[in-house]
Design an enzyme around this catalytic site. Structure first.
Site, PDB file in Angstrom:
ATOM      1  N   ARG A 303       0.779  -1.221   0.000  1.00 34.35           N
ATOM      2  CA  ARG A 303       0.000   0.000   0.000  1.00 34.35           C
ATOM      3  C   ARG A 303       0.819   1.283   0.000  1.00 34.35           C
ATOM      4  O   ARG A 303       0.457   2.273  -0.631  1.00 34.35           O
ATOM      5  CB  ARG A 303      -0.843  -0.042   1.267  1.00 34.35           C
ATOM      6  N   ARG A 399       1.466  -1.372   7.485  1.00 32.49           N
ATOM      7  CA  ARG A 399       0.618  -2.544   7.700  1.00 32.49           C
ATOM      8  C   ARG A 399       0.298  -3.252   6.378  1.00 32.49           C
ATOM      9  O   ARG A 399      -0.079  -2.617   5.390  1.00 32.49           O
ATOM     10  CB  ARG A 399      -0.692  -2.124   8.348  1.00 32.49           C
TER      11      ARG A 399
HETATM   12  P1  FAD Z   1     -12.731   0.291  15.923  1.00 27.39           P
HETATM   13  O1  FAD Z   1     -13.403  -0.732  15.132  1.00 27.39           O
HETATM   14  O2  FAD Z   1     -12.477   1.592  15.260  1.00 27.39           O
HETATM   15  O3  FAD Z   1     -13.579   0.569  17.241  1.00 27.39           O
HETATM   16  C1  FAD Z   1     -13.232   1.635  18.094  1.00 27.39           C
HETATM   17  C2  FAD Z   1     -14.367   1.833  19.058  1.00 27.39           C
HETATM   18  O4  FAD Z   1     -13.990   2.731  20.094  1.00 27.39           O
HETATM   19  C3  FAD Z   1     -15.607   2.446  18.439  1.00 27.39           C
HETATM   20  O5  FAD Z   1     -16.704   1.779  18.961  1.00 27.39           O
HETATM   21  C4  FAD Z   1     -15.590   3.892  18.931  1.00 27.39           C
HETATM   22  O6  FAD Z   1     -16.837   4.498  18.984  1.00 27.39           O
HETATM   23  C5  FAD Z   1     -15.013   3.686  20.311  1.00 27.39           C
HETATM   24  N1  FAD Z   1     -14.380   4.849  20.929  1.00 27.39           N
HETATM   25  C6  FAD Z   1     -13.368   5.601  20.448  1.00 27.39           C
HETATM   26  N2  FAD Z   1     -13.058   6.559  21.344  1.00 27.39           N
HETATM   27  C7  FAD Z   1     -13.874   6.405  22.409  1.00 27.39           C
HETATM   28  C8  FAD Z   1     -14.047   7.089  23.628  1.00 27.39           C
HETATM   29  N3  FAD Z   1     -13.313   8.163  23.963  1.00 27.39           N
HETATM   30  N4  FAD Z   1     -15.003   6.665  24.482  1.00 27.39           N
HETATM   31  C9  FAD Z   1     -15.794   5.609  24.172  1.00 27.39           C
HETATM   32  N5  FAD Z   1     -15.666   4.924  23.014  1.00 27.39           N
HETATM   33  C10 FAD Z   1     -14.718   5.316  22.153  1.00 27.39           C
HETATM   34  N6  FAD Z   1      -8.742  -3.781   8.208  1.00 27.39           N
HETATM   35  C11 FAD Z   1      -8.625  -5.054   7.796  1.00 27.39           C
HETATM   36  O7  FAD Z   1      -7.924  -5.845   8.408  1.00 27.39           O
HETATM   37  N7  FAD Z   1      -9.325  -5.455   6.702  1.00 27.39           N
HETATM   38  C12 FAD Z   1     -10.126  -4.634   5.981  1.00 27.39           C
HETATM   39  O8  FAD Z   1     -10.748  -5.050   5.025  1.00 27.39           O
HETATM   40  C13 FAD Z   1     -10.230  -3.288   6.384  1.00 27.39           C
HETATM   41  N8  FAD Z   1     -10.988  -2.397   5.706  1.00 27.39           N
HETATM   42  C14 FAD Z   1     -11.162  -1.153   6.205  1.00 27.39           C
HETATM   43  C15 FAD Z   1     -12.015  -0.268   5.547  1.00 27.39           C
HETATM   44  C16 FAD Z   1     -12.277   0.977   6.079  1.00 27.39           C
HETATM   45  C17 FAD Z   1     -13.209   1.924   5.379  1.00 27.39           C
HETATM   46  C18 FAD Z   1     -11.649   1.365   7.288  1.00 27.39           C
HETATM   47  C19 FAD Z   1     -11.928   2.703   7.898  1.00 27.39           C
HETATM   48  C20 FAD Z   1     -10.765   0.509   7.922  1.00 27.39           C
HETATM   49  C21 FAD Z   1     -10.512  -0.740   7.383  1.00 27.39           C
HETATM   50  N9  FAD Z   1      -9.642  -1.633   8.009  1.00 27.39           N
HETATM   51  C22 FAD Z   1      -9.526  -2.901   7.556  1.00 27.39           C
HETATM   52  C23 FAD Z   1      -9.033  -1.284   9.279  1.00 27.39           C
HETATM   53  C24 FAD Z   1      -9.868  -1.939  10.388  1.00 27.39           C
HETATM   54  O9  FAD Z   1     -11.224  -1.834  10.064  1.00 27.39           O
HETATM   55  C25 FAD Z   1      -9.621  -1.303  11.721  1.00 27.39           C
HETATM   56  O10 FAD Z   1      -8.261  -1.137  11.951  1.00 27.39           O
HETATM   57  C26 FAD Z   1     -10.199  -2.167  12.824  1.00 27.39           C
HETATM   58  O11 FAD Z   1     -11.539  -2.433  12.554  1.00 27.39           O
HETATM   59  C27 FAD Z   1     -10.034  -1.472  14.155  1.00 27.39           C
HETATM   60  O12 FAD Z   1     -10.737  -2.194  15.116  1.00 27.39           O
HETATM   61  P2  FAD Z   1     -10.735  -1.685  16.612  1.00 27.39           P
HETATM   62  O13 FAD Z   1     -11.640  -2.589  17.359  1.00 27.39           O
HETATM   63  O14 FAD Z   1      -9.351  -1.519  17.076  1.00 27.39           O
HETATM   64  O15 FAD Z   1     -11.338  -0.207  16.531  1.00 27.39           O
HETATM   65  C1  SIN Z   2      -9.511  -2.667   1.769  1.00 32.75           C
HETATM   66  O1  SIN Z   2     -10.509  -3.365   1.654  1.00 32.75           O
HETATM   67  O2  SIN Z   2      -8.868  -2.212   0.813  1.00 32.75           O
HETATM   68  C2  SIN Z   2      -9.028  -2.346   3.132  1.00 32.75           C
HETATM   69  C3  SIN Z   2      -8.201  -3.429   3.606  1.00 32.75           C
HETATM   70  C4  SIN Z   2      -7.410  -2.996   4.795  1.00 32.75           C
HETATM   71  O3  SIN Z   2      -7.392  -1.823   5.156  1.00 32.75           O
HETATM   72  O4  SIN Z   2      -6.762  -3.854   5.362  1.00 32.75           O
END
Ligand code: FAD
Ligand code: SIN
Length: 558
Positions: A303, A399
């Site tokens: 990427r 990543r």
């Molecule tokens: P999140 O899923 O972001 O959850 C964070 C949580 O914390 C949320 O509920 C939020 O509301 C809460 N929060 C934040 N601050 C506070 C606070 N102060 N108080 C209370 N609650 C709070 N990764 C992959 O591996 N594969 C993919 O295909 C992929 N596609 C993606 C596509 C998009 C559009 C995006 C944005 C990301 C993508 N990623 C992908 C990255 C991946 O989705 C994220 O890195 C991962 O889901 C993060 O998970 P998490 O549980 O750490 O945080």
């Molecule tokens: C994507 O679907 O291109 C996102 C995958 C990722 O962020 O890991």
């Protein structure tokens, strides 16, 4: 009166929910989450989860690809753990009800940049939505798990702040539900549907005390003007941990996704890398494919390389976007594999089966974060961190696609399993007495325009000066502006009652400061950190950048 629990989880994405389901086997869990429980980066994940299932694939190959993308900074032991434990975590997710695409009785595997094999477990192009659905359904049925939706954690409670030991005892949390105004606490399921309250209404800050506090707050894409992330991604966990004195690392490595939809009305819509995995080609607006002149892997290069190539071509040609073209694949194939992207683009008048898609890079993923050990423990006793808010060592300087959901699953489970063995002992100590949240002389905010203006300036500064290609001069310029903005935000913060908007602004400014600080300390180009002043990668500098409150960022010797 403080609210007490065994495990306080802040965040309800893949990491927080995975932790909660496992920890609920050992004790009571409260999940505090900023908005509706499904709102998270996880919900928008498209491509899928990287895990070895194909007969011609192996954990060794997954490890090698991750190390290659990470440009010398991955911690090999962590990479090995994730590659080897990943398939089991995915099987558990399936057992918890997640429905992924299958073919002939086997999971159907997609391909993404930097992967040497088909390795991406997915649910069409809406994998995250399916993961959230399945995990939330399980959590809903679990009597040991309670949600506090529309609750924003403001700050952690390190007992050292009150003259006690260096232990995190919980968090102060802003309750934004109507229920907060209406007296006695109810169980979440009994509450009226929460609505946002205007900032002018009285605010309620609750004290949560826990045997273990777990940050699962996700990323910080909102620090940049253009991002694939939803509004909740404001780096709160990193900022709270930093203020509490935890160690943070590698914040200079912010990943830009190469292909975010370019359309005036589209906000943050990602066009998945999985399209390139199925043959989509990046082209200049005149139709010329350009990736071959940047990397032998062409459109499936990692990427950082693809995002830099697009940035280069946009600057060279003066174009506002490039094109992503999958029109050579049969329309039925495109519609079947990418129904969400197809439907979303159609809303903007783009039929991806017949027209190339205008795309631009946008801030996507925070590779740095709160440092943890192999079980999610931070440098502060009592404080754990999992998911995107951490720096476990998996991603290094860049990543590999789809390794993030994987990390959330693996570390969510590892942290909970480890805490499960400690909870009986942790319960031996009484909860500490801590002061309630102090309002002092603060009054309700009367000038929201100041907050809005600072948001905008901060995000533009980061986009213009701390983007895909950096320089010392640009970083210095950004540091000066961020420092001024922080002064204003601090002043505003102490004078006014906190609102979520203000809290997020304060946190995003801290994240900006950390990104600029770490970037300024790294005098080389590596992975996602490219600077024109130090264009080469230096063998001497292949170590993490670490920073702590009161200690300027420095490169740690390994
Ligand atoms: P999140 O899923 O972001 O959850 C964070 C949580 O914390 C949320 O509920 C939020 O509301 C809460 N929060 C934040 N601050 C506070 C606070 N102060 N108080 C209370 N609650 C709070 N990764 C992959 O591996 N594969 C993919 O295909 C992929 N596609 C993606 C596509 C998009 C559009 C995006 C944005 C990301 C993508 N990623 C992908 C990255 C991946 O989705 C994220 O890195 C991962 O889901 C993060 O998970 P998490 O549980 O750490 O945080
Ligand atoms: C994507 O679907 O291109 C996102 C995958 C990722 O962020 O890991």
């Amino acid at each position: 009166m403080a609210i007490t629990t065994d495990f306080l989880v802040i965040g309800s994405g893949v990491a927080g929910l995975t932790f909660a389901l496992e920890a609920a086997e050992h004790g009571e869990v409260i999940i505090v989450t900023k908005r509706a429980r499904d709102e998270s980066n996880t919900k928008y994940a498209q491509g899928g989860i990287a895990a070895v299932f194909a007969p011609d694939d192996s954990p060794e190959a997954h490890i090698a690809d991750t190390l290659e993308a990470g440009a010398g900074l991955c911690h090999e032991v962590v990479v090995e753990i994730c590659a080897r434990e990943g398939p089991e975590r995915v099987r558990e997710l399936i057992a918890r009800g997640a429905q992924f695409d299958h073919e002939n009785g086997q999971v159907r595997l997609g391909r993404e940049g930097g992967h040497s094999a088909r390795r991406i477990v997915h649910a069409a192009d809406a994998t995250g939505l399916e993961i959230e659905r399945a995990l939330l359904e399980q959590a809903r049925q679990n009597p040991n798990i309670r949600f506090a939706e529309h609750h924003t954690a403001i700050d952690l409670i390190p007992l050292s702040r009150f003259g006690g030991p260096d232990i995190c005892a919980g968090a102060y949390v802003l309750d934004e539900t109507d229920a907060a105004l209406n007296g006695p606490r109810q169980r979440d399921s009994e509450r009226p549907a929460p609505r946002h309250r205007p900032a002018s209404k009285p605010h309620v800050v609750e004290t949560y005390l826990a045997r273990a506090t777990v940050l699962a707050t996700g990323g910080a894409g909102k620090v940049y003007l253009y991002t694939t992330n939803p509004d909740v991604a404001t780096g709160d966990g990193v900022a709270m941990a930093y203020r509490a004195g935890a160690e943070i690392a590698n914040m200079e490595f912010y990943q830009f996704h190469p292909t975010c939809l370019f359309h005036p009305e589209a906000k943050s819509f990602l066009v998945s890398e999985a399209l390139r995995g199925e043959g989509a080609i990046l082209r200049l607006p005149d139709g010329k494919a350009f990736m071959a002149s940047h990397d032998p892997r062409k459109d499936l290069a990692p990427r950082d390389i693809v995002a830099r190539a697009i940035d280069f071509e946009m600057k060279r040609t003066g174009s506002d976007y490039v094109l992503l073209d999958i029109t050579h694949r049969p329309a039925s194939f495109v519609r079947e594999h990418f129904p969400t992207i197809h439907a979303q683009c159609l809303r903007y008048g783009i039929d991806i089966t017949a027209q190339p898609i205008p795309v631009v890079p946008a801030a996507h993923y925070m590779c740095g974060g709160i440092t943890t050990d192999l079980y999610g423990r931070t440098t502060i006793p009592g404080l754990w961190a999992i998911g995107e808010c951490t720096c476990t060592g998996l991603h290094g300087a860049n990543r590999l696609a789809s390794n993030s959901l994987l990390e959330g699953l693996v570390f969510g489970q590892r942290a909970a399993a480890r805490l499960g063995t400690q909870i009986a002992e942790l319960r031996q100590s009484p909860f500490p007495d801590v002061p309630e949240w102090q309002v002092g002389n603060a009054v309700a905010s009367d000038e929201e325009v100041v907050v809005a203006h600072n948001w905008d300036e901060l995000r533009r500064t980061m986009w213009n000066y701390v983007g895909i290609v950096r320089s010392d001069a640009r970083l210095r310029r950004a540091a000066r502006r961020i420092s001024l903005l922080q002064e204003e935000i601090r002043e505003y913060y102490w004078k006014h009652l906190v609102t979520r908007d203000l809290l997020e602004l304060r946190n995003i400014a801290t994240v900006a400061e950390l990104i600029v600080g770490c970037a300024s300390a790294r005098h080389e180009s590596r992975g996602l950190h490219t600077t024109i002043d130090y264009p080469e990668t230096s063998d001497r500098l292949g170590t993490d950048t670490v920073v702590k409150r009161g200690v300027l960022p420095y490169l740690r010797g390994r």
